[in-house]
Design an enzyme around this catalytic site. Structure first.
Site, PDB file in Angstrom:
ATOM      1  CG  HIS A   1      -2.258   1.442   1.749  1.00 35.55           C
ATOM      2  ND1 HIS A   1      -3.334   1.224   0.752  1.00 35.55           N
ATOM      3  CD2 HIS A   1      -1.443   2.450   1.872  1.00 35.55           C
ATOM      4  CE1 HIS A   1      -3.645   2.413   0.740  1.00 35.55           C
ATOM      5  NE2 HIS A   1      -2.719   3.511   1.710  1.00 35.55           N
ATOM      6  CD  GLU A   2       1.906   3.667   4.299  1.00 38.25           C
ATOM      7  OE1 GLU A   2       1.738   4.677   3.120  1.00 38.25           O
ATOM      8  OE2 GLU A   2       0.484   3.473   4.621  1.00 38.25           O
TER       9      GLU A   2
ATOM     10  CD  GLU B   1      -5.838   5.430   0.002  1.00 37.27           C
ATOM     11  OE1 GLU B   1      -4.708   6.328   0.334  1.00 37.27           O
ATOM     12  OE2 GLU B   1      -5.521   4.503   1.332  1.00 37.27           O
TER      13      GLU B   1
ATOM     14  CG  HIS C   1       0.522   6.436  -0.295  1.00 34.84           C
ATOM     15  ND1 HIS C   1      -1.172   7.067  -1.105  1.00 34.84           N
ATOM     16  CD2 HIS C   1      -1.092   5.450   0.695  1.00 34.84           C
ATOM     17  CE1 HIS C   1      -2.176   6.811  -0.584  1.00 34.84           C
ATOM     18  NE2 HIS C   1      -1.797   5.577   0.759  1.00 34.84           N
TER      19      HIS C   1
HETATM   20 ZN    ZN Z   1      -3.188   5.024   1.787  1.00 30.75          ZN
END
Ligand code: ZN
Length: 500
Positions: free
Chosen positions: A263-264, A293, A267
């Protein structure tokens, strides 16, 4: 003349960018390596840098330069975008009266510890007076920013430039119609919990090694990034040349570090992929919270929770944890990471139920702003909606209306960005596959160059040049569209739960 003014504006914004980047580095350090005794001095230092950057940015000189440069550049030029984005921030920074800003800071500073205590004691009444004040202040903020239709629009603009409450309502109406019946159909199966393979004893160093290997293959650039440990994972950057992520490890549970890292990294790759020509300008970061997101969710869910991904990577994970996983089949592991089960806590929710948690918050927020819901009645309204949407009812407010910190921090209109991200992740992924139909086969081989390349080409490189709607329309030919997302959920979970 205009060139001089533009040069002056650029220099001013670059200086402000540098101060903010230095401050962000202090914030990163505070979360990772700062000795605890440094907190008081650190707070002073950061407040000073914030003040200098704020004063310089809100100075009338900035406003004059922006006035002078208005409408001087081609509609699609970078210069026009820089002036537009800076103008928007300038207006937002100068429209709030100083007394209101102070009131907001004081109120949320007091509200956050009150919320923490209220949650620990599961006592809504300890938090309610603070929330009353915060709702009142949010209304005043919306008035100060100005809006044409609904105060929510003014607050939403902070996180999703150009999007309106009405568009969010339409999105949720469509999602509700598709997801609530799916949740019911899955619940009626009464399937046993299948998540056991994710729990056990998992050496943290090996978890870290696995995560780093995977995101390196994704395209996360370690020469412009690093990964450290924090209680709450996050991604932070000081320009596209230094984009750092953090992860939380749990030696008894694989999911937090595994999916948190993917997830990170999503980003992080977005920030790393912004065109270097935007460095030290207001275009240097991602364009909105929802778009951001969508990038993290795409790598976490579309890739990291897919069967093709694990066809390639599950043998690697089994090799790291032979004792724990040798007897767990690929199919059982895939089922475990995609378990659907209505639960009380948003941050632990699965892909299917997650957006219903967000919908509930969106409805309560708008009702609070409109005054049709009283703060004292929030827990009852919360529980009624949980029962209606998810078929479960919180037994106390700690697992109900007190679970999230956002309202205590004055973050109204933030929650929908999570759902916008989920919806856009699928819309973008579908378009990427339409362009490169071999992407799923490539993922099964551990190859991500085409997917990464498509995202860099269509999303990453632009930074904040385009507003969310415009960016998505350029990339996919449509604005925000729930159809691909609903189709994805029904196909994936219909197959997993034998619903078809
Ligand atoms: Zn996030």
């Amino acid at each position: 003349m205009i060139e001089d003014k533009l040069g002056e504006l650029r220099e001013r914004l670059a200086t402000i960018h540098d101060i903010n980047a230095a401050n962000a580095l202090l914030a990163w350090d505070q979360q990772t390596y700062m000795p605890e005794g440094a907190i008081a001095d650190r707070a002073e230092g950061m407040a000073t840098l914030s003040r200098i950057a704020h004063e310089m940015f809100t100075d009338a000189k900035t406003g004059n330069l922006l006035d002078n440069l208005k409408d001087h550049f081609d509609a699609d030029s970078d210069e026009r975008a820089i002036v537009r984005v800076a103008r928007r921030s300038y207006d937002r920074a100068t429209k709030l009266p100083a007394a209101l800003v102070q009131d907001l800071t004081r109120t949320t500073t007091l509200a956050e510890p009150a919320w923490a205590e209220a949650r620990a004691k599961s006592d809504w009444n300890l938090f309610a007076p603070h929330l009353e004040k915060i709702v009142e202040l949010q209304r005043r903020v919306a008035e100060a920013y100005g809006y044409t239709t609904h105060p929510y629009d003014a607050l939403l603009d902070e996180y999703e430039p150009g999007l309106t409450k009405r568009q969010i309502e339409i999105m949720f109406d469509e999602l509700k119609g598709g997801i609530v019946p799916l949740v019911k159909a899955i619940a009626e199966q009464n399937a046993e919990d299948q998540t056991a393979p994710l729990h056990g004893n998992f050496d943290e160093a090996k978890q870290e090694q696995f995560g780093r290997d995977v995101i390196t293959r994704f395209g996360y650039d370690w020469t412009r990034g690093r990964q450290d440990r924090t209680v709450h994972p996050f991604c932070i950057n000081f320009g596209s040349s230094d984009v750092r992520i953090t992860t939380r490890f749990d030696s008894t549970w694989l999911s937090p570090a595994l999916f948190g890292t993917l997830h990170e990294a999503g980003h992080g790759m977005y920030e790393q992929g912004v065109d270097p020509k935007y460095r030290r300008t207001p275009l240097s970061g991602g364009t909105s919270m929802g778009i951001h997101e969508s990038q993290s969710r795409l790598w976490e869910n579309m890739v990291g929770r897919s069967r093709v991904f694990w066809q390639r990577f599950y043998p690697d994970l089994q090799e790291l944890y032979p004792e724990q996983l040798t007897d767990v089949s690929l199919e059982d592991f895939y089922r475990a990471i995609n378990e659907v089960r209505p639960s009380m806590i948003r941050v632990e929710a699965d892909e299917v139920t997650y957006n219903l948690h967000v919908l509930l918050r969106f409805e309560l927020e708008t009702a609070l702003l409109e005054g049709s819901l009283k703060v004292a009645d929030v827990p009852a309204a919360w529980n009624a909606k949980m029962t209606e949407y998810l078929g479960i009812t919180p037994t106390n407010d700690a697992e109900g209306a007190l679970q999230d910190i956002h309202w205590a921090g004055g973050m109204f209109a933030y929650f929908p960005t999570y759902t916008i991200g989920n919806v856009l992740a699928v819309q973008l992924y579908e378009k990427a596959i339409e362009t490169h139909p071999t992407i799923p086969d490539e993922i099964a081989e551990g190859e991500f160059a085409n997917l990464y390349g498509w995202l860099r080409e269509n999303i990453y490189q632009y930074g904040s040049k385009y507003e969310p709607n415009q960016l998505i329309e350029r990339a996919t030919g449509r604005t925000l569209d729930t159809a691909p997302y609903l189709r994805y959920l029904h196909e994936k979970f219909g197959e997993l739960y034998n619903l078809n």
